[in-house]
Design an enzyme around this catalytic site. Structure first.
Site, short mmCIF file in Angstrom:
data_model
loop_
_atom_site.label_atom_id
_atom_site.label_comp_id
_atom_site.label_asym_id
_atom_site.label_seq_id
_atom_site.Cartn_x
_atom_site.Cartn_y
_atom_site.Cartn_z
N ASP A 129 18.00 6.26 27.23
CA ASP A 129 17.71 7.59 26.68
C ASP A 129 18.08 7.57 25.20
OD1 ASP A 129 17.31 10.53 28.30
OD2 ASP A 129 17.84 10.59 26.18
N LYS A 185 24.06 12.12 25.90
CA LYS A 185 23.68 12.09 27.31
C LYS A 185 24.05 10.73 27.93
CE LYS A 185 19.73 13.77 29.90
NZ LYS A 185 18.27 13.87 29.85
N THR A 220 4.72 13.11 34.85
CA THR A 220 3.44 13.73 35.24
C THR A 220 2.55 13.82 34.01
OG1 THR A 220 4.54 14.97 36.95
CG2 THR A 220 2.40 15.80 36.25
N ALA A 225 6.43 33.66 51.16
CA ALA A 225 6.11 34.66 50.14
C ALA A 225 7.40 35.04 49.42
CB ALA A 225 5.51 35.89 50.81
N CYS A 255 7.80 22.29 36.76
CA CYS A 255 6.62 21.51 37.16
C CYS A 255 5.39 22.36 37.41
CB CYS A 255 6.95 20.69 38.39
SG CYS A 255 8.37 19.63 38.14
N ARG A 275 14.56 26.80 34.24
CA ARG A 275 13.25 26.78 33.59
C ARG A 275 12.23 27.59 34.40
NH1 ARG A 275 12.83 20.45 32.44
NH2 ARG A 275 14.02 20.44 34.37
C1 UGA Z 1 7.64 20.42 42.73
C2 UGA Z 1 6.94 19.68 43.88
O1 UGA Z 1 7.27 20.29 45.12
C3 UGA Z 1 7.37 18.21 43.90
O2 UGA Z 1 6.65 17.51 44.92
C4 UGA Z 1 7.05 17.58 42.55
O3 UGA Z 1 7.48 16.23 42.50
C5 UGA Z 1 7.77 18.37 41.46
O4 UGA Z 1 7.34 19.75 41.50
C6 UGA Z 1 7.41 17.75 40.13
O5 UGA Z 1 6.23 17.73 39.79
O6 UGA Z 1 8.30 17.19 39.47
P1 UGA Z 1 10.08 21.49 42.34
O7 UGA Z 1 9.46 22.16 41.17
O8 UGA Z 1 11.36 20.76 42.18
O9 UGA Z 1 9.04 20.42 42.98
O10 UGA Z 1 10.35 22.58 43.46
P2 UGA Z 1 9.58 23.17 44.72
O11 UGA Z 1 10.46 23.07 45.89
O12 UGA Z 1 8.24 22.64 44.86
O13 UGA Z 1 9.50 24.73 44.34
C7 UGA Z 1 8.73 25.18 43.23
C8 UGA Z 1 8.73 26.68 43.19
O14 UGA Z 1 7.96 27.22 44.25
C9 UGA Z 1 10.12 27.32 43.32
O15 UGA Z 1 10.21 28.35 42.38
C10 UGA Z 1 10.13 27.88 44.72
O16 UGA Z 1 10.96 29.01 44.85
C11 UGA Z 1 8.67 28.25 44.91
N1 UGA Z 1 8.25 28.28 46.32
C12 UGA Z 1 8.22 27.15 47.06
C13 UGA Z 1 7.83 29.48 46.88
O17 UGA Z 1 7.83 30.54 46.22
N2 UGA Z 1 7.42 29.50 48.18
C14 UGA Z 1 7.40 28.38 48.94
O18 UGA Z 1 7.00 28.48 50.12
C15 UGA Z 1 7.81 27.18 48.38
#
Ligand code: UGA
Length: 429
Positions: A30, A35, A121, A252, A260, A327
């Site tokens: 890094d 860090k 990504t 929901a 992401c 974020r």
């Molecule tokens: C997401 C993807 O799930 C990962 O597979 C991917 O690798 C990652 O982005 C990335 O591109 O680095 P992440 O952002 O860590 O992962 O978290 P998630 O668990 O996917 O949740 C994302 C958002 O969706 C959260 O705000 C969560 O509260 C919301 N969410 C998730 C809902 O509102 N409802 C759901 O049923 C599931």
């Protein structure tokens, strides 16, 4: 194998640690000296369950190292993973300047055949651009391959996801690189999908966008449920048992946040547009997600009637549980809007308060949920941390000025809440 990971953000740090755990020699690079020093001292820059322990074990075993010296990393490694940030730029496109910088640096220090892996990504066709950049900057004629190997881990369960992925995607353009990459992942006990580089790049954007679409879809259904007097959780259950649909990502709530989904959907829409295809459904997914937050604030207003000078307690600030990541957290929008309407805000989050303090002004941060509840006119649930589900609700009610709970994550049973004497509103029920 000797592996170099450039970028110690979420993806880079977890990926490097996992490969070290699997017995490889890993050097994580890094450019931020602070860090790197922090990591060398065993302190984590992020909160991720289990990560500190795994880093410590592998550092102690001599398999995991941290450095700012990219030259040392590149010359000593056969595979170089690029895991630097691809933040959104003003127009929604992914900012690929860090990727380009790293590609140039890697090229300059290449001493023999290398495999350069895109782990960040990136939009489709980035692999081609990385290849050209390396060709232009390499000092002598050295062979190399560019591979796309997107990461699918989720924050909060990153170690488990990285160790036991649903699938491993490897986008390659040569047999030589394919063999090395398949060998690297051979003991992960997960299906390996080998594709061309562009298809692998699109798999990542398309998968994240599809998951976001599922969330927006169920949020739209939730709005219909609410108007009709149905229950979205039962609807999700009934839909999700269909194997073709699946129950996951049909919760929901306040919509998706994080580093992401919001960024990747914008980037996927932009690259599609640049290629000549307008992708309207992606814009709709983002719009529903934004409206969901707006409607939630309206719901709070409806219950409080006058928001001005009311005290509102917010439980949960992180964009999701088990992370300290703020974020694009829905809590930011909600708190800002309530403050604009003259509310005083108290808040608590088990892990994200330090990060929240950098973003949110004039919030009274509390030690626990009961201190938040003290004297408030309304409690808002913005993140579904497990500890909130286990609250002593009778005690919470006693602390509150008025018993309003507006639950953005559907963590409580409405019938029970009414029985306890709360004025309880949630999403889609
Ligand atoms: C997401 C993807 O799930 C990962 O597979 C991917 O690798 C990652 O982005 C990335 O591109 O680095 P992440 O952002 O860590 O992962 O978290 P998630 O668990 O996917 O949740 C994302 C958002 O969706 C959260 O705000 C969560 O509260 C919301 N969410 C998730 C809902 O509102 N409802 C759901 O049923 C599931």
């Amino acid at each position: 194998m000797n592996i170099c990971i450039v970028g110690t953000g979420y993806v880079g740090l977890v990926t490097g640690t996992i490969f070290a755990h699997k017995g490889h020699n890993v050097i994580c690079i890094d450019k931020e000296e602070d860090k790197v020093n922090m990591l060398k001292e065993g302190r984590m820059p992020i909160y991720e369950p289990g990560l500190d322990k795994l880093v410590e074990e592998n550092v102690r075993a001599g398999r995991l190292n941290f450095s700012t010296d990219i030259e040392a990393g590149v010359t000593s490694s056969q595979i170089i993973f690029i895991a630097v940030g691809t933040p959104p730029s003003e127009d929604g496109r992914a900012d690929l300047s860090y990727i380009e910088q790293v590609a140039r640096q890697v090229a300059r220090h290449m001493n023999e055949y290398k495999i350069i892996v895109e782990k960040s990504t990136v939009p489709v066709q980035t692999g081609e651009k990385v290849k050209t950049t390396i060709e232009m900057n390499v000092r002598s004629k050295i062979e190399f391959d560019v591979v796309s190997n997107p990461e699918f881990l989720k924050e909060g369960s990153a170690i488990e996801d990285a160790l036991h992925p649903d699938r491993i995607v490897i986008g390659v353009s040569s047999e030589r690189a394919r063999k090395v990459m398949e060998d690297l992942y051979k003991d992960f006990n997960a299906p390996i999908i080998t594709t061309d580089v562009k298809s692998a790049e699109i798999i990542k954007h398309a998968a994240n966008s599809f998951l976001a679409l599922k969330i927006s879809y169920i949020n739209a259904v939730a709005n219909v449920c609410e108007l009709a007097g149905a229950n979205v959780m039962e609807v999700a259950e009934g839909m999700g048992l269909d194997k073709r649909i699946g129950r996951n990502f049909l919760n929901a709530g306040l919509g998706y946040g994080g580093s992401c989904f919001p960024k990747d959907i914008d980037a996927f829409a932009r690259i599609s547009e640049e290629l000549g295809y307008d992708f309207p459904i992606l814009k709709e997914v983002q719009q529903i997600n934004y409206d969901q937050r707006k409607m939630f604030v309206k719901k709070i207003e409806q219950e409080l009637w006058i928001v001005k000078r009311k005290t509102i307690g917010v439980l949960g600030l992180a964009f999701k549980p088990n992370t300290d990541d703020m974020r694009e957290a829905p809590a930011i929008y909600i708190i800002n809007e309530l403050q604009k309407r003259g509310a005083n805000i108290k808040a608590y989050d088990p892990e994200a308060m330090d990060n929240a303090k950098q973003i949110l002004d004039k919030v009274e941060y509390c030690q626990d949920p009961y201190s938040v509840a003290k004297g408030v006119d309304c409690l808002v649930i913005a993140t579904e941390w497990e500890e909130f589900k286990l609250l002593d609700l009778k005690r919470i009610k006693k602390e509150m000025n008025q018993p309003n709970i507006i639950d953005g994550r559907n963590i409580f049973d409405p019938a029970k809440m009414i029985e306890l004497g709360f004025n309880y509103r949630s999403i889609g029920r």
